[in-house]
Design a protein around this motif. Structure first.
Motif: not given
Length: 565
Positions: A252-258, A326-332, A416-425
């Motif tokens: 449901d979000s770019p961050e959740a997709a990652v 674009t999802v950036f990693v602030d801490a890991v 990328q958002r496809v049909d309302g959901e976010w995926f890693v590209a």
């Protein structure tokens, strides 16, 4: 080989008998769309065939990628064959927008933004000039003639279209190509020329084994690169068409997709990894994954046995624009357990830290504490300084080579958002990373790299000459009688081409040719085992490749021969 010491005609050294060709495959192999060898070539000008081939090949690749950049919005053709024919007709008209319209919308849209940005950076860096147009490439003309097709259904809404015949004439005019100042300046710097070249190649295109795959969508049939590759792989493997594919799993979000992709990778769940890929890029992989997934999962499990990764912290942020983010990693922070040995690694947004034990860790840059972003920037610049320390710090004109400092590019993960959901590209992520890398460069960086390359080859040539020195002329009259009916050339050319590696068969042939009998040849061979193998290799090379060996090499040869006669 000849029976002389030096002359050997055009013979090359012998080698092992090549292995027999592999047996033909049991299933028919269906290759991807390619062009056959040219049947007619006309050319003029002084640009040089290989140089033009490289530039034209790059521009054709660029053009081919541009085909997938822009969505025209028009409905697709009513059949698979019409989709392929439309793509080829548009290419023949140099209508790049028409070619793009023939591609699968998901594949096309996945590339649109990154490719536009990539070309913008190439123009800024003067690799391409400002005449480059996404709507067409000047200087290249394609003409297709008598193209024929055959269609075979794969399943409902999916078909292979074979291009069974026809010709294509490709014409290139280097004066019209959108070559930027950096390319032209570099080519001219090395003695080339980018103008005055025209070439026209006519080729038979394709044969009965070449196909493209088209699939039907809501707006008609489109050509799919992904499904073409998938069908090629399936037919090569001889497996039946999969009946069930992998259902995409979005977030449901770019961050959740990652986050979901990271969990799948940590668990090494390949099915979950494939499911979380953008269906715009990888619908074909998701449909065909069951052909290989079980075997791949088994191999991955075996390879990582005893290896465990735990994600202790993951802080992400997203920069969203429309249906792309674009999802950036602030801490890991992660902990790795490998066969009972454990170490941890973390990144807090500025610095990298690794804690561990062992000799490898003690010698790493992290043994003294965290390595921060500013340290990495210094390290990247030190790499170039290190190259200068090797002797490439000055140009051929004696002026210092100054490599401007480079900022660290900010690289993220594209979703990328496809049909309302976010995926890693992954494809878009790779292209975006390339763009980010180009964004921190200036024309001055490219020029400095060319300076380094030029100085490297100049230094290599100078080192070669210093290592071998000037070759002297030498008269070998005193040896004439020992080589019955033969005399050596009087000018030495090169030495030691094999670098001490001795062709044993050639050595035997040389010694038999000189000695005339097996026993004397064996005696000379035994004497030669006591001398420098580089000199023996030089003697053999001169016999194989028809050049005069050095005086030192001949001295040891005749000394060995004198001991055996």
């Amino acid at each position: 080989m000849s029976d002389q010491f030096g002359p050997n005609g055009d013979d090359a050294p012998g080698g092992a008998t090549p292995p027999p060709p592999p047996p033909p495959p049991q299933q028919p192999v269906e290759p991807v769309l390619t062009l056959d060898s040219e049947s007619e070539v006309t050319s003029s000008g002084g640009f040089g065939g290989r140089a033009v081939a490289g530039i034209v090949g790059a521009l054709l690749l660029v053009g081919g990628t541009v085909f997938a950049v822009t969505q025209l919005g028009s409905s697709g053709p009513g059949s698979a064959e019409e989709a392929v024919a439309g793509l080829i007709d548009a290419a023949g008209d140099e209508d790049l927008l028409g070619v793009m319209a023939a591609l699968d919308p998901g594949e096309r849209d996945a590339l649109r933004g990154p490719v536009e940005d990539l070309f913008g950076e190439l123009e800024r860096l003067e690799v391409l000039d400002d005449s480059f147009d996404l709507g067409g490439i000047d200087g290249i003309d394609l003409e297709f003639a008598d193209v024929t097709y055959r269609t075979e259904p794969v399943r409902e809404g999916l078909a292979r279209v074979y291009v069974t015949g026809g010709t294509v004439t490709t014409s290139v005019d280097s004066d019209e190509l959108p070559i930027g100042d950096f390319i032209s300046d570099t080519v001219e710097r090395f003695g080339g020329e980018v103008s005055g070249f025209q070439e026209s190649n006519t080729s038979d295109i394709f044969d009965d084994d070449v196909f493209l795959v088209a699939r039907a969508g809501d707006d008609g049939w489109r050509v799919s690169i992904g499904y073409t590759l998938a069908e090629v792989a399936r037919l090569e493997s001889g497996q039946p068409l999969p009946t069930v594919g992998i259902e995409p799993v979005g977030a449901d979000s770019p961050e959740a997709a990652v986050e979901g992709m990271v969990d799948a990778l940590v668990d090494l769940d390949l099915r979950d990894v494939v499911a979380r890929l953008s269906p715009a890029e990888f619908a074909a992989l998701q449909d065909y994954a069951d052909l290989f997934l079980a075997e791949a999962q088994s191999g991955a499990d075996e390879a990582t046995d005893g290896f465990d990764v735990t994600v202790d912290e993951l802080t992400l942020r997203a920069d969203t624009s429309g249906d792309t983010a674009t999802v950036f990693v602030d801490a890991v922070a992660v902990t790795v357990d490998a066969d009972g040995e454990q170490f941890s690694a973390s990144f807090d947004g500025e610095c990298f830290s690794i804690d561990g034990e062992g000799e490898d860790f003690d010698e790493s840059p992290f043994a003294d504490g965290p390595v921060c972003t500013e340290d990495l920037e210094g390290l990247s610049n030190d790499l170039f300084d290190g190259g200068f320390d090797l002797g490439f710090d000055t140009g051929l004109d004696g002026d210092p080579i100054e490599f401007p400092e480079i900022d660290t590019p900010e690289i993220g993960i594209t979703t990328q958002r496809v049909d309302g959901e976010w995926f890693v590209a992954p494809v878009a992520s790779g292209l975006d990373a390339m763009v980010s890398g180009l964004e921190v460069l200036e024309r001055s960086h490219l020029d400095a790299l060319v300076d380094m390359v030029e100085q490297f080859f100049a230094g290599f040539e100078e080192s070669f000459e210093d290592g071998f020195g000037d070759f002297e002329e030498y008269e070998y009259d005193e040896y004439d009688e020992q080589f019955p009916g033969e005399s050596f050339p009087t000018t030495t050319t090169i030495t030691g081409t094999q670098g001490g590696i001795i062709d044993e068969a050639a050595l035997d042939e040389l010694l038999i040719a000189y000695a005339g009998d097996q026993s004397t040849a064996a005696c000379i061979r035994a004497e030669l085992t006591l001398v420098d193998p580089w000199l023996v290799a030089e003697l053999v090379d001169s016999y194989i490749y028809d050049y005069e060996p050095s005086l030192e090499a001949q001295d040891v040869f005749f000394a060995a021969a004198d001991a055996c006669f």
